[in-house]
Design a protein around this motif. Structure first.
Motif, PDB file in Angstrom:
ATOM      1  N   GLY A  53     -36.717 -11.496  -1.299  1.00 38.33           N
ATOM      2  CA  GLY A  53     -38.092 -11.956  -1.216  1.00 38.33           C
ATOM      3  C   GLY A  53     -38.351 -12.788   0.026  1.00 38.33           C
ATOM      4  O   GLY A  53     -37.532 -12.856   0.944  1.00 38.33           O
ATOM      5  N   GLU A  54     -39.512 -13.442   0.072  1.00 42.43           N
ATOM      6  CA  GLU A  54     -39.896 -14.255   1.232  1.00 42.43           C
ATOM      7  C   GLU A  54     -39.502 -15.713   1.000  1.00 42.43           C
ATOM      8  O   GLU A  54     -39.742 -16.275  -0.075  1.00 42.43           O
ATOM      9  N   ARG A  55     -38.901 -16.315   2.035  1.00 38.99           N
ATOM     10  CA  ARG A  55     -38.462 -17.697   1.930  1.00 38.99           C
ATOM     11  C   ARG A  55     -38.770 -18.433   3.224  1.00 38.99           C
ATOM     12  O   ARG A  55     -38.574 -17.883   4.316  1.00 38.99           O
ATOM     13  N   ASP A  56     -39.235 -19.678   3.082  1.00 36.99           N
ATOM     14  CA  ASP A  56     -39.419 -20.567   4.227  1.00 36.99           C
ATOM     15  C   ASP A  56     -38.211 -21.500   4.296  1.00 36.99           C
ATOM     16  O   ASP A  56     -37.905 -22.202   3.317  1.00 36.99           O
ATOM     17  N   VAL A  57     -37.541 -21.520   5.442  1.00 34.84           N
ATOM     18  CA  VAL A  57     -36.263 -22.229   5.567  1.00 34.84           C
ATOM     19  C   VAL A  57     -36.283 -23.096   6.816  1.00 34.84           C
ATOM     20  O   VAL A  57     -36.741 -22.664   7.890  1.00 34.84           O
ATOM     21  N   VAL A  58     -35.793 -24.327   6.654  1.00 33.56           N
ATOM     22  CA  VAL A  58     -35.542 -25.219   7.788  1.00 33.56           C
ATOM     23  C   VAL A  58     -34.029 -25.400   7.893  1.00 33.56           C
ATOM     24  O   VAL A  58     -33.388 -25.792   6.905  1.00 33.56           O
ATOM     25  N   THR A  59     -33.457 -25.112   9.055  1.00 33.93           N
ATOM     26  CA  THR A  59     -32.008 -25.202   9.257  1.00 33.93           C
ATOM     27  C   THR A  59     -31.698 -26.242  10.325  1.00 33.93           C
ATOM     28  O   THR A  59     -32.252 -26.176  11.426  1.00 33.93           O
ATOM     29  N   ILE A 111     -14.542 -19.909  20.758  1.00 35.43           N
ATOM     30  CA  ILE A 111     -14.491 -20.262  19.344  1.00 35.43           C
ATOM     31  C   ILE A 111     -15.727 -21.107  19.050  1.00 35.43           C
ATOM     32  O   ILE A 111     -15.973 -22.105  19.728  1.00 35.43           O
ATOM     33  N   LEU A 112     -16.513 -20.696  18.061  1.00 33.27           N
ATOM     34  CA  LEU A 112     -17.751 -21.382  17.697  1.00 33.27           C
ATOM     35  C   LEU A 112     -17.657 -21.839  16.239  1.00 33.27           C
ATOM     36  O   LEU A 112     -17.439 -21.021  15.337  1.00 33.27           O
ATOM     37  N   VAL A 113     -17.812 -23.136  16.020  1.00 35.13           N
ATOM     38  CA  VAL A 113     -17.812 -23.713  14.677  1.00 35.13           C
ATOM     39  C   VAL A 113     -19.170 -24.385  14.476  1.00 35.13           C
ATOM     40  O   VAL A 113     -19.550 -25.255  15.275  1.00 35.13           O
ATOM     41  N   THR A 114     -19.897 -23.987  13.421  1.00 31.26           N
ATOM     42  CA  THR A 114     -21.257 -24.480  13.195  1.00 31.26           C
ATOM     43  C   THR A 114     -21.405 -25.041  11.782  1.00 31.26           C
ATOM     44  O   THR A 114     -21.582 -24.270  10.825  1.00 31.26           O
ATOM     45  N   PRO A 115     -21.334 -26.362  11.615  1.00 26.18           N
ATOM     46  CA  PRO A 115     -21.737 -26.951  10.333  1.00 26.18           C
ATOM     47  C   PRO A 115     -23.266 -26.928  10.251  1.00 26.18           C
ATOM     48  O   PRO A 115     -23.959 -27.256  11.222  1.00 26.18           O
ATOM     49  N   ALA A 116     -23.812 -26.550   9.076  1.00 28.57           N
ATOM     50  CA  ALA A 116     -25.265 -26.423   8.953  1.00 28.57           C
ATOM     51  C   ALA A 116     -25.707 -26.815   7.553  1.00 28.57           C
ATOM     52  O   ALA A 116     -24.951 -26.703   6.578  1.00 28.57           O
ATOM     53  N   THR A 117     -26.954 -27.262   7.476  1.00 31.90           N
ATOM     54  CA  THR A 117     -27.584 -27.541   6.191  1.00 31.90           C
ATOM     55  C   THR A 117     -28.996 -26.975   6.224  1.00 31.90           C
ATOM     56  O   THR A 117     -29.644 -26.965   7.277  1.00 31.90           O
ATOM     57  N   THR A 118     -29.459 -26.458   5.095  1.00 29.55           N
ATOM     58  CA  THR A 118     -30.780 -25.842   5.045  1.00 29.55           C
ATOM     59  C   THR A 118     -31.641 -26.541   4.002  1.00 29.55           C
ATOM     60  O   THR A 118     -31.155 -27.054   2.987  1.00 29.55           O
ATOM     61  N   LEU A 119     -32.946 -26.535   4.257  1.00 35.39           N
ATOM     62  CA  LEU A 119     -33.936 -27.126   3.359  1.00 35.39           C
ATOM     63  C   LEU A 119     -35.035 -26.105   3.107  1.00 35.39           C
ATOM     64  O   LEU A 119     -35.127 -25.085   3.783  1.00 35.39           O
ATOM     65  N   TYR A 146     -23.066 -25.250   4.662  1.00 35.83           N
ATOM     66  CA  TYR A 146     -21.955 -24.339   4.947  1.00 35.83           C
ATOM     67  C   TYR A 146     -21.414 -24.603   6.341  1.00 35.83           C
ATOM     68  O   TYR A 146     -22.034 -25.307   7.163  1.00 35.83           O
ATOM     69  N   VAL A 147     -20.250 -24.023   6.621  1.00 36.08           N
ATOM     70  CA  VAL A 147     -19.642 -24.052   7.951  1.00 36.08           C
ATOM     71  C   VAL A 147     -19.393 -22.608   8.375  1.00 36.08           C
ATOM     72  O   VAL A 147     -18.680 -21.864   7.683  1.00 36.08           O
ATOM     73  N   ARG A 148     -19.988 -22.237   9.458  1.00 34.59           N
ATOM     74  CA  ARG A 148     -19.850 -20.869   9.996  1.00 34.59           C
ATOM     75  C   ARG A 148     -18.873 -20.897  11.163  1.00 34.59           C
ATOM     76  O   ARG A 148     -19.074 -21.646  12.122  1.00 34.59           O
ATOM     77  N   MET A 149     -17.809 -20.094  11.085  1.00 32.87           N
ATOM     78  CA  MET A 149     -16.790 -20.054  12.131  1.00 32.87           C
ATOM     79  C   MET A 149     -16.714 -18.644  12.712  1.00 32.87           C
ATOM     80  O   MET A 149     -16.743 -17.652  11.964  1.00 32.87           O
ATOM     81  N   PHE A 172     -17.744 -20.725   5.214  1.00 36.47           N
ATOM     82  CA  PHE A 172     -17.166 -21.535   4.150  1.00 36.47           C
ATOM     83  C   PHE A 172     -18.276 -22.382   3.518  1.00 36.47           C
ATOM     84  O   PHE A 172     -19.085 -22.982   4.220  1.00 36.47           O
ATOM     85  N   GLY A 173     -18.300 -22.425   2.187  1.00 37.38           N
ATOM     86  CA  GLY A 173     -19.213 -23.319   1.505  1.00 37.38           C
ATOM     87  C   GLY A 173     -20.443 -22.678   0.919  1.00 37.38           C
ATOM     88  O   GLY A 173     -21.228 -23.355   0.246  1.00 37.38           O
ATOM     89  N   ALA A 174     -20.665 -21.393   1.146  1.00 36.81           N
ATOM     90  CA  ALA A 174     -21.863 -20.742   0.625  1.00 36.81           C
ATOM     91  C   ALA A 174     -21.626 -19.251   0.518  1.00 36.81           C
ATOM     92  O   ALA A 174     -20.793 -18.682   1.236  1.00 36.81           O
ATOM     93  N   SER A 175     -22.355 -18.613  -0.366  1.00 32.66           N
ATOM     94  CA  SER A 175     -22.321 -17.154  -0.467  1.00 32.66           C
ATOM     95  C   SER A 175     -23.391 -16.571   0.447  1.00 32.66           C
ATOM     96  O   SER A 175     -24.280 -17.281   0.943  1.00 32.66           O
ATOM     97  N   ALA A 176     -23.336 -15.263   0.649  1.00 36.46           N
ATOM     98  CA  ALA A 176     -24.336 -14.606   1.507  1.00 36.46           C
ATOM     99  C   ALA A 176     -25.736 -14.770   0.930  1.00 36.46           C
ATOM    100  O   ALA A 176     -26.717 -14.950   1.665  1.00 36.46           O
ATOM    101  N   ALA A 177     -25.867 -14.732  -0.415  1.00 36.10           N
ATOM    102  CA  ALA A 177     -27.185 -14.851  -1.036  1.00 36.10           C
ATOM    103  C   ALA A 177     -27.780 -16.235  -0.845  1.00 36.10           C
ATOM    104  O   ALA A 177     -29.012 -16.390  -0.803  1.00 36.10           O
ATOM    105  N   ASP A 178     -26.921 -17.274  -0.712  1.00 41.39           N
ATOM    106  CA  ASP A 178     -27.415 -18.635  -0.517  1.00 41.39           C
ATOM    107  C   ASP A 178     -27.920 -18.879   0.897  1.00 41.39           C
ATOM    108  O   ASP A 178     -28.766 -19.750   1.113  1.00 41.39           O
ATOM    109  N   MET A 179     -27.406 -18.151   1.876  1.00 40.19           N
ATOM    110  CA  MET A 179     -27.666 -18.430   3.287  1.00 40.19           C
ATOM    111  C   MET A 179     -28.947 -17.766   3.762  1.00 40.19           C
ATOM    112  O   MET A 179     -29.377 -16.744   3.202  1.00 40.19           O
ATOM    113  N   PRO A 180     -29.555 -18.313   4.831  1.00 40.52           N
ATOM    114  CA  PRO A 180     -30.652 -17.600   5.493  1.00 40.52           C
ATOM    115  C   PRO A 180     -30.155 -16.254   6.015  1.00 40.52           C
ATOM    116  O   PRO A 180     -29.015 -16.126   6.460  1.00 40.52           O
ATOM    117  N   ALA A 181     -30.992 -15.243   5.969  1.00 37.66           N
ATOM    118  CA  ALA A 181     -30.568 -13.887   6.316  1.00 37.66           C
ATOM    119  C   ALA A 181     -30.049 -13.786   7.744  1.00 37.66           C
ATOM    120  O   ALA A 181     -29.091 -13.055   8.019  1.00 37.66           O
TER     121      ALA A 181
END
Length: 569
Positions: free
Chosen positions: A368-374, A400-408, A415-418, A444-453
């Motif tokens: 569905g449609e979601r409004d996300v702030v990352t 090597i790219l390591v990205t800690p992120a939080t979404t609202l 999650y942490v994206r490596m 690490f820290g989230a499933s695909a369904a939890d993350m922004p597409a």
């Protein structure tokens, strides 16, 4: 079969690799010296005809052997060119004693400090063999030491080597004209369009320090590498009473504005074009403003970026960026606005960076449609030993790219994206290069369904695995559209053959997969093979690739075609 084998054997036997030596050597028992003499004498350039031709070869070989022996310190060698019993060229050699260094003297006129500096750098010792190349190298080392220790105008005068046959020794005298002792004075601040404090801060030396040619050359290279500088010339002025010499800088400005364009097309991703407008030296410290627009089948974007090189310290860059992006792929539709800042530091071939960013997006996918702030922080480490990033033929490039992120908003998770990327290049011959690429990633820290597409991993397409549809190699939503995963693996191998100066051919194998598991199942890896043609411009090749899946499934196209500028990786 014999009709094929016999001509091949004839070619091999007559090839230059099996050519006869110009003359045979006798009388030398030292294997290393004998090998050096054989290499110096060389091989016959043509068939020897008659006694006179063989004797001429023997004399030529003797002359070459004599020069080598003298260069290696055998000044009393006896060399006799003659013919053997088969009337072939022969050189009879008695090397005699190896002459050694008896004394070393360095002359710099009345400047005792210059003499001490040169002597410390020369590096020869008494008792060492009297080798010509070692003497030449030592003389050059003395000159370099003077140039970099306060005598930038030093010159070499005629050296003197006296050989004493009575003692089998040699006496060496090095002569230099050191010129005046010099220290740096004030740096000329008439720098035209550039901020004089910025140009002065680029200097690797301080006023009052001993003048050095190496430091002046390094300063010149630093200035030349600025985007807004076309050429830089640095020179020392006349010597003052205190030894100080003013540093004069002359800079030639590069074009302040430029426009760059690019085009690409593939059967799976459609066509696209981009344009960039660049404004250099925005505020006088080599700042660069870049405005870019991209219009393609799958995405459109407007981006603005300002970079400030050597911010607060040399080789550290501050970058501010903002952009608007619209994407419409099989996996999702997205409208996004992003702002961020990045600080990168270069240490030789290594690069380190940190970049906080904030983006607002409206994403529509199978959920569905979601409004996300990352809110995210990109931590980057890289290494690059390639000489030409657009068309590399050697070296390694990795990040090597390591990205800690939080979404609202409608999507709340942390999650942490490596992600790691690496490519390497090997020159197999003058015309052939092997290239390898790999990409791996995990969340690490989230499933695909939890993350922004747009933060999930996808595989397939021109920048991933040629031969497959864009984003098609991975988990799918219930309706069959790509959904993305939390891990990815990609590999590519290319063999690049430069057929002619402007034309080349490439064979490649690409494999890729994305997975909903953090540790991917490699049995899901899909592979495609293909061929490509390259037309080499002066700065980069134009690329056309055709690829096909090895295990094509129902609904997949048999052929995918890609057109772009630059190598695939």
């Amino acid at each position: 079969m014999k009709s094929v084998i016999l001509p091949v054997l004839a070619i091999l036997v007559s090839s230059p690799a099996l050519a006869d030596p110009l003359a045979r050597i006798e009388g030398v028992s030292d294997e290393e010296l004998r090998a050096a003499l054989t290499a110096a004498i060389g091989e016959q350039s043509s068939q020897v005809n008659g006694v006179s031709s063989a004797l001429r070869d023997a004399r030529s070989a003797a002359d070459r052997a004599r020069r080598l022996l003298r260069a290696r310190g055998y000044y009393a060698a006896t060399i006799e060119p003659r013919l053997d019993r088969q009337q072939q060229a022969l050189v009879q050699i008695n090397p005699g004693p190896l002459f050694r260094i008896a004394s070393i003297e360095t002359q710099t006129g009345d400047d005792a400090r210059a003499r001490e500096t040169a002597e410390a750098a020369i590096g020869l010792e008494t008792g060492e063999p009297l080798h010509a190349q070692a003497i030449i190298d030592a003389e050059a080392q003395g000159l370099v030491a003077l140039h970099d220790s306060g005598w930038p105008d030093a010159q070499i005068r005629e050296r003197n080597v006296v050989v004493d046959h009575a003692t089998d020794e040699g006496r060496i005298t090095f002569r230099y004209e050191p010129g005046p002792w010099s220290t740096y004075g004030e740096i000329d601040r008439e720098t035209g369009a550039w901020n004089p404090q910025f140009i002065a801060r680029m200097s690797p030396f301080e006023p009052g320090a001993a003048a050095s040619r190496e430091e002046i050359l390094e300063y010149q290279q630093r200035l030349t590498h600025l985007d807004s500088v076309n050429a830089a010339d640095i020179s020392l002025g006349p010597v003052g009473e205190d030894g100080n010499r003013p540093v004069s800088i002359e800079l030639t400005e590069a074009p302040r504005h430029s426009i760059e364009t690019g085009l690409s097309y593939s059967t799976s991703e459609g066509g696209g074009g981009n344009v960039r407008w660049i404004r250099r030296n925005l505020f006088g410290s080599d700042e660069t403003l870049t405005l870019s627009a991209n219009v393609a089948t799958l995405n459109q974007s407007l981006l603005a970026e300002v970079s400030r090189p050597h911010w607060r310290r040399f080789d550290q860059t501050l970058t501010l960026h903002a952009g608007l992006t619209s994407e419409d792929t099989d996996a999702y539709q997205q409208e996004e606005a992003e702002v961020g800042v990045e600080i990168t530091r270069r240490d030789g071939r290594r690069t380190y960076g940190v970049g906080p960013r904030l983006d607002w997006s409206r994403v529509t996918d199978s959920a569905g449609e979601r409004d996300v702030v990352t809110a995210a922080i990109d931590l980057v480490a890289g290494y690059d030993s390639r000489e030409d990033p657009l068309d590399p033929d050697s070296g390694i490039h990795g990040t090597i790219l390591v990205t800690p992120a939080t979404t609202l908003g409608d999507c709340g998770c942390q999650y942490v994206r490596m992600e790691g990327r690496a490519s390497t290049y090997y020159r197999l011959s003058e015309t052939t290069v092997a290239a390898l690429r790999m990409r791996v990633g995990s969340v690490f820290g989230a499933s695909a369904a939890d993350m922004p597409a747009d933060e999930r991993f996808y595989a397939g397409g021109g920048g991933s695995a040629r031969g497959f549809d864009y984003q098609s190699l991975g988990p799918a939503a219930p309706d069959g559209t790509p959904f993305g995963g939390i891990s990815v693996v990609e590999t590519s191998a290319e063999l690049r053959w430069r057929v002619r100066e402007r034309w080349g051919v490439v064979g490649f194998v690409d494999s890729a997969m994305a997975s909903s598991d953090r540790q991917p199942d490699f049995s899901d890896l899909r592979t495609a093979i293909g061929l490509g043609v390259r037309y080499y411009l002066d700065f980069a090749p134009i690329r056309v690739d055709i690829a096909t899946p090895l295990d094509r499934r129902e609904g997949e196209d048999a052929i995918q075609v890609y057109f772009s500028l630059g190598q695939a990786f």
